[in-house]
Design a protein around this motif. Structure first.
Motif, mmCIF file in Angstrom:
data_model
loop_
_atom_site.group_PDB
_atom_site.id
_atom_site.type_symbol
_atom_site.label_atom_id
_atom_site.label_comp_id
_atom_site.label_asym_id
_atom_site.label_seq_id
_atom_site.Cartn_x
_atom_site.Cartn_y
_atom_site.Cartn_z
ATOM 1 N N GLN A 259 2.827 7.567 2.808
ATOM 2 C CA GLN A 259 3.308 6.803 4.105
ATOM 3 C C GLN A 259 2.304 6.021 5.000
ATOM 4 O OE1 GLN A 259 4.677 10.272 6.129
ATOM 5 N NE2 GLN A 259 5.801 11.591 5.482
ATOM 6 N N ALA A 260 1.795 5.772 3.641
ATOM 7 C CA ALA A 260 -0.039 4.777 4.325
ATOM 8 C C ALA A 260 0.335 3.409 3.950
ATOM 9 C CB ALA A 260 -1.343 5.277 4.012
ATOM 10 N N SER A 261 1.322 2.799 3.276
ATOM 11 C CA SER A 261 1.474 1.160 3.163
ATOM 12 C C SER A 261 3.016 1.147 3.769
ATOM 13 C CB SER A 261 1.544 1.751 1.651
ATOM 14 O OG SER A 261 3.062 2.293 1.026
ATOM 15 N N GLY A 262 2.781 -0.438 2.940
ATOM 16 C CA GLY A 262 3.952 -1.329 3.584
ATOM 17 C C GLY A 262 5.445 -1.072 4.088
ATOM 18 N N GLY A 263 5.504 -1.139 5.611
ATOM 19 C CA GLY A 263 6.302 -0.203 6.019
ATOM 20 C C GLY A 263 7.062 1.082 6.309
ATOM 21 N N GLN A 264 6.297 1.580 5.439
ATOM 22 C CA GLN A 264 6.509 3.196 5.171
ATOM 23 C C GLN A 264 4.679 4.514 6.204
ATOM 24 O OE1 GLN A 264 7.568 4.508 1.997
ATOM 25 N NE2 GLN A 264 7.882 2.511 1.274
ATOM 26 N N HIS A 265 4.783 4.034 7.641
ATOM 27 C CA HIS A 265 3.555 4.985 8.127
ATOM 28 C C HIS A 265 3.396 6.613 8.094
ATOM 29 C CE1 HIS A 265 2.332 0.781 9.381
ATOM 30 N NE2 HIS A 265 2.565 0.243 8.320
ATOM 31 N N GLY A 266 4.914 6.912 9.013
ATOM 32 C CA GLY A 266 4.665 7.981 9.263
ATOM 33 C C GLY A 266 3.375 8.916 9.588
ATOM 34 N N ASP A 267 2.990 10.054 9.747
ATOM 35 C CA ASP A 267 1.911 10.783 10.196
ATOM 36 C C ASP A 267 0.266 10.017 8.544
ATOM 37 O OD1 ASP A 267 1.594 11.449 12.699
ATOM 38 O OD2 ASP A 267 1.729 13.890 12.098
ATOM 39 N N ALA A 268 0.441 9.487 8.540
ATOM 40 C CA ALA A 268 -0.486 8.845 7.623
ATOM 41 C C ALA A 268 -1.649 7.674 7.672
ATOM 42 C CB ALA A 268 0.436 8.944 6.240
ATOM 43 N N TRP A 269 -2.400 7.316 6.832
ATOM 44 C CA TRP A 269 -3.486 5.834 7.183
ATOM 45 C C TRP A 269 -4.105 5.402 5.819
ATOM 46 C CZ3 TRP A 269 -7.952 6.686 5.369
ATOM 47 C CH2 TRP A 269 -8.712 8.187 5.904
ATOM 48 N N SER A 270 -4.487 4.461 6.161
ATOM 49 C CA SER A 270 -5.177 3.974 5.013
ATOM 50 C C SER A 270 -6.167 2.366 4.569
ATOM 51 C CB SER A 270 -4.000 4.089 3.400
ATOM 52 O OG SER A 270 -3.188 2.236 3.659
ATOM 53 N N THR A 271 -6.921 2.910 4.070
ATOM 54 C CA THR A 271 -8.242 1.828 4.421
ATOM 55 C C THR A 271 -8.308 1.224 2.681
ATOM 56 O OG1 THR A 271 -9.891 3.733 3.898
ATOM 57 C CG2 THR A 271 -9.223 2.881 6.822
ATOM 58 N N ARG A 272 -6.763 0.426 2.418
ATOM 59 C CA ARG A 272 -7.759 -0.381 0.546
ATOM 60 C C ARG A 272 -8.554 -1.056 1.735
ATOM 61 N NH1 ARG A 272 -1.917 -1.155 -1.064
ATOM 62 N NH2 ARG A 272 -1.196 -0.549 0.720
ATOM 63 N N TYR A 273 -9.155 -1.860 0.475
ATOM 64 C CA TYR A 273 -9.706 -3.499 0.686
ATOM 65 C C TYR A 273 -8.745 -4.106 0.294
ATOM 66 C CZ TYR A 273 -14.325 -0.850 0.491
ATOM 67 O OH TYR A 273 -14.914 -0.217 1.291
ATOM 68 N N MET A 274 -8.590 -5.845 0.771
ATOM 69 C CA MET A 274 -7.918 -7.122 0.358
ATOM 70 C C MET A 274 -9.326 -7.704 -0.265
ATOM 71 S SD MET A 274 -4.497 -7.410 1.784
ATOM 72 C CE MET A 274 -4.429 -8.705 1.080
ATOM 73 N N TRP A 275 -8.343 -8.532 -0.748
ATOM 74 C CA TRP A 275 -9.018 -10.557 -1.079
ATOM 75 C C TRP A 275 -8.049 -11.102 -0.700
ATOM 76 C CZ3 TRP A 275 -7.028 -8.463 -5.635
ATOM 77 C CH2 TRP A 275 -6.597 -9.121 -6.433
ATOM 78 N N ARG A 276 -8.420 -12.175 0.664
ATOM 79 C CA ARG A 276 -7.337 -13.583 1.244
ATOM 80 C C ARG A 276 -8.150 -14.313 1.279
ATOM 81 N NH1 ARG A 276 -3.250 -11.112 3.586
ATOM 82 N NH2 ARG A 276 -3.294 -9.084 5.093
ATOM 83 N N ILE A 277 -7.923 -15.453 0.424
ATOM 84 C CA ILE A 277 -7.932 -16.450 -0.152
ATOM 85 C C ILE A 277 -8.141 -17.707 1.556
ATOM 86 C CG2 ILE A 277 -7.660 -18.851 -1.097
ATOM 87 C CD1 ILE A 277 -8.242 -16.354 -2.978
ATOM 88 N N ARG A 278 -8.496 -17.642 1.942
ATOM 89 C CA ARG A 278 -9.201 -18.439 3.102
ATOM 90 C C ARG A 278 -10.189 -19.951 2.499
ATOM 91 N NH1 ARG A 278 -5.629 -16.470 4.027
ATOM 92 N NH2 ARG A 278 -4.972 -15.226 5.454
ATOM 93 N N SER A 279 -10.060 -21.815 3.017
ATOM 94 C CA SER A 279 -10.740 -22.396 2.182
ATOM 95 C C SER A 279 -11.021 -22.096 0.800
ATOM 96 C CB SER A 279 -11.915 -22.276 3.632
ATOM 97 O OG SER A 279 -11.323 -22.285 4.381
ATOM 98 N N ASP A 280 -10.253 -21.833 0.795
ATOM 99 C CA ASP A 280 -10.495 -21.853 -1.047
ATOM 100 C C ASP A 280 -11.687 -20.629 -1.748
ATOM 101 O OD1 ASP A 280 -8.662 -23.805 -2.273
ATOM 102 O OD2 ASP A 280 -9.730 -24.699 -1.346
ATOM 103 N N GLU A 281 -11.785 -19.799 -0.461
ATOM 104 C CA GLU A 281 -12.550 -18.448 -0.654
ATOM 105 C C GLU A 281 -12.215 -17.085 -0.473
ATOM 106 O OE1 GLU A 281 -17.218 -19.704 0.611
ATOM 107 O OE2 GLU A 281 -16.121 -18.924 1.705
#
Length: 210
Positions: free
Chosen positions: A81-103
């Protein structure tokens, strides 16, 4: 995912994405939840502040793809319940990498009850960069449920401190959300070839690791 001694080697197949991808040419990454209470660690579950640190290694020829991907973090509330489209009474703090300006810019990708059933939000995007140099790098997050503050250290240097998680004071810590994949939910997120990353030395405590 393959254990190698004290390391966990994760394969991300060419063009792979999230476990929910229905048309990806290959599978990749991996996902599972740990549960503090099930191992008798109510002290961790009920703590107001918790730290998670681990080491990650991206080979020098690692392909971050063209969009981004997920890395493990903490979670609270029921699993699933702490990921895409299924939140409910939950939370999460995963990391991401996102490509911005090739970084490969880093962010904490937050889900919490304030978001309804939408996608998560980036906290601190670009506060540091993930390094692909075949070296081990330590990343540590502290989540303060009382204030909603997230603090991150990368190789011992504080790179982020921001109040970016909401409505979680009454949702105890559940465990580690080991979740890593390219995506997103379709093959456009995936790497151009099979790649591997390694993880080790996961530590959870109520204070910063030394």
């Amino acid at each position: 995912m393959t254990p190698q001694g004290e390391e966990l080697d994760v394969l991300y197949g060419k063009g792979s994405s999230a476990p929910s991808c229905g048309d990806c040419p290959s599978e990749g990454g991996g996902q599972f939840y740990t549960d503090f209470r099930s191992i008798g660690r109510d002290d961790l579950a009920d703590a107001p502040v918790l730290h998670l640190s681990y080491q990650v290694r991206f080979p020098a020829d690692w392909d971050f793809g063209e969009r981004g991907g997920k890395l493990p973090g903490l979670y609270g509330g029921p699993p699933g319940q702490a990921s895409g489209g299924q939140h409910g009474d939950a939370w999460s703090t995963r990391y991401m990498w996102r490509i911005r300006s090739d970084e490969p810019k880093a962010t904490v990708y937050v889900y919490d009850p304030s978001m309804g059933d939408g996608y998560g939000e980036d906290v601190g995007l670009g506060s540091w960069l993930w390094q692909a140099d075949d070296q081990w790098h330590t990343v540590e997050q502290a989540v303060d449920r009382t204030s909603g503050t997230i603090t991150v250290w990368y190789d011992g240097q504080k790179v982020l401190e921001e109040r970016g998680i909401h409505e979680v004071a009454d949702i105890p810590f559940s465990g580690i959300f080991f979740s890593t994949f390219f995506g997103g939910h379709d093959t456009s997120w995936g790497p151009s070839r099979d790649v591997h990353a390694q993880f080790r030395d996961f530590q959870v405590s109520t204070s910063k690791s030394s």
